[in-house]
Motif scaffolding. Structure first.
Motif, mmCIF file in Angstrom:
data_model
loop_
_atom_site.group_PDB
_atom_site.id
_atom_site.type_symbol
_atom_site.label_atom_id
_atom_site.label_comp_id
_atom_site.label_asym_id
_atom_site.label_seq_id
_atom_site.Cartn_x
_atom_site.Cartn_y
_atom_site.Cartn_z
ATOM 1 N N PRO A 173 0.798 -1.234 0.000
ATOM 2 C CA PRO A 173 0.000 0.000 0.000
ATOM 3 C C PRO A 173 0.831 1.285 0.000
ATOM 4 O O PRO A 173 0.409 2.285 -0.598
ATOM 5 N N ASP A 174 1.988 1.283 0.615
ATOM 6 C CA ASP A 174 2.812 2.491 0.656
ATOM 7 C C ASP A 174 3.403 2.853 -0.703
ATOM 8 O O ASP A 174 3.824 3.990 -0.913
ATOM 9 N N LEU A 175 3.424 1.903 -1.623
ATOM 10 C CA LEU A 175 4.005 2.153 -2.942
ATOM 11 C C LEU A 175 2.973 2.597 -3.979
ATOM 12 O O LEU A 175 3.333 3.131 -5.026
ATOM 13 N N LEU B 165 -3.738 2.725 -15.031
ATOM 14 C CA LEU B 165 -3.822 3.127 -13.632
ATOM 15 C C LEU B 165 -2.697 4.105 -13.356
ATOM 16 O O LEU B 165 -1.575 3.919 -13.839
ATOM 17 N N GLN B 166 -3.006 5.117 -12.560
ATOM 18 C CA GLN B 166 -2.012 6.127 -12.217
ATOM 19 C C GLN B 166 -2.200 6.486 -10.750
ATOM 20 O O GLN B 166 -3.295 6.858 -10.336
ATOM 21 N N GLY B 167 -1.131 6.367 -9.962
ATOM 22 C CA GLY B 167 -1.192 6.670 -8.541
ATOM 23 C C GLY B 167 -1.422 8.148 -8.264
ATOM 24 O O GLY B 167 -1.187 9.009 -9.121
ATOM 25 N N THR B 168 -1.853 8.437 -7.055
ATOM 26 C CA THR B 168 -2.213 9.811 -6.693
ATOM 27 C C THR B 168 -1.028 10.771 -6.714
ATOM 28 O O THR B 168 -1.200 11.953 -7.044
ATOM 29 N N THR B 169 0.166 10.303 -6.396
ATOM 30 C CA THR B 169 1.337 11.184 -6.479
ATOM 31 C C THR B 169 1.604 11.565 -7.923
ATOM 32 O O THR B 169 1.943 12.723 -8.217
ATOM 33 N N ILE B 170 1.416 10.632 -8.833
ATOM 34 C CA ILE B 170 1.595 10.914 -10.263
ATOM 35 C C ILE B 170 0.521 11.892 -10.723
ATOM 36 O O ILE B 170 0.808 12.836 -11.471
ATOM 37 N N ASP B 171 -0.724 11.711 -10.250
ATOM 38 C CA ASP B 171 -1.802 12.669 -10.549
ATOM 39 C C ASP B 171 -1.382 14.081 -10.175
ATOM 40 O O ASP B 171 -1.552 15.025 -10.949
ATOM 41 N N GLU B 172 -0.858 14.224 -8.971
ATOM 42 C CA GLU B 172 -0.460 15.546 -8.466
ATOM 43 C C GLU B 172 0.682 16.129 -9.286
ATOM 44 O O GLU B 172 0.693 17.335 -9.569
ATOM 45 N N GLN B 173 1.632 15.304 -9.670
ATOM 46 C CA GLN B 173 2.775 15.796 -10.439
ATOM 47 C C GLN B 173 2.355 16.338 -11.804
ATOM 48 O O GLN B 173 2.887 17.331 -12.273
ATOM 49 N N TYR B 174 1.405 15.664 -12.435
ATOM 50 C CA TYR B 174 0.987 16.069 -13.779
ATOM 51 C C TYR B 174 -0.297 16.886 -13.799
ATOM 52 O O TYR B 174 -0.740 17.320 -14.850
ATOM 53 N N GLY B 175 -0.906 17.063 -12.651
ATOM 54 C CA GLY B 175 -2.076 17.927 -12.568
ATOM 55 C C GLY B 175 -3.376 17.281 -12.960
ATOM 56 O O GLY B 175 -4.414 17.947 -12.974
ATOM 57 N N SER B 176 -3.362 15.994 -13.290
ATOM 58 C CA SER B 176 -4.607 15.307 -13.639
ATOM 59 C C SER B 176 -4.382 13.806 -13.655
ATOM 60 O O SER B 176 -3.248 13.338 -13.718
ATOM 61 N N ASP B 177 -5.479 13.083 -13.634
ATOM 62 C CA ASP B 177 -5.447 11.638 -13.782
ATOM 63 C C ASP B 177 -5.494 11.350 -15.275
ATOM 64 O O ASP B 177 -6.471 11.679 -15.942
ATOM 65 N N MET B 178 -4.450 10.755 -15.803
ATOM 66 C CA MET B 178 -4.365 10.486 -17.235
ATOM 67 C C MET B 178 -4.830 9.077 -17.586
ATOM 68 O O MET B 178 -4.668 8.633 -18.726
#
Length: 186
Positions: A39-41, A60-73
């Motif tokens: 879960p931590d990963l 699938l895209q993790g929430t940290t990746i969402d934040e980095q790119y500004g959206s869920d891709m």
């Protein structure tokens, strides 16, 4: 031995290595990858389905990746986020992972939607797709440090990503040679 600097990426690598393999295969099935075991990963994971040489679907895209790119891709074609002159090389990396099979670890400078530049380490491996023929590639991407890069104005640029280095990980089928430059540049 592959050099992995980020501890979370090391944990991801160790987890992937211990997954049960499909009979007669070097690869585990996607269904053997159990997110609840790591879960931590999860915030830093990306899952891709290789539909064709022109379509790498972000499943699938993790929430940290969402934040980095500004959206869920999720659902989009990863290659749509790659500069046109780099798409063939980017697609080749995914196809090589699926076809050889092998893993990749890369260090990248990235421009985040916050305007901050960071250096990340991304490590990826193929998985067998339980639901079809299209290969699955799973990546863990974690920040290493703040980047010193202030401009991305050269021929090796991806849209938001500058590839610093890429190392092929032999998982039992060999480590093919891979050039990060388009064929006419080397």
């Amino acid at each position: 031995m592959v050099e992995i600097f980020n501890e979370r990426n090391r944990q991801f690598y160790d987890y992937w290595k211990q997954l049960p393999r499909a009979e007669g295969s070097l690869l585990p099935y996607r269904s053997s990858f159990l997110p609840e075991e790591i879960p931590d990963l999860l915030p830093n994971l990306l899952l891709f389905e290789v539909i064709s040489k022109d379509f790498m679907k972000i499943r699938l895209q993790g929430t940290t990746i969402d934040e980095q790119y500004g959206s869920d891709m999720a659902g989009a074609n990863y290659l749509d986020f790659v500069e046109p002159k780099r798409r063939e090389v980017a697609a080749s990396a995914f196809l090589m992972m699926a076809e050889t099979p092998c893993g990749i670890v890369a260090r990248l400078d990235q421009l985040l939607t916050t305007g901050r530049y960071v250096t990340v380490e991304a490590i990826g491996f193929p998985l067998l797709n339980d639901r079809g023929d299209n290969p699955i590639i799973i990546y863990s991407s974690n920040e290493l440090r703040r980047s010193n890069r202030f401009t991305f104005e050269d021929e090796y640029q991806l849209h938001y990503i500058y590839v610093l280095d890429r190392e092929i990980i032999d998982i039992g089928a060999g480590a093919p040679e891979f050039h990060d430059l388009p064929d006419d540049d080397h």
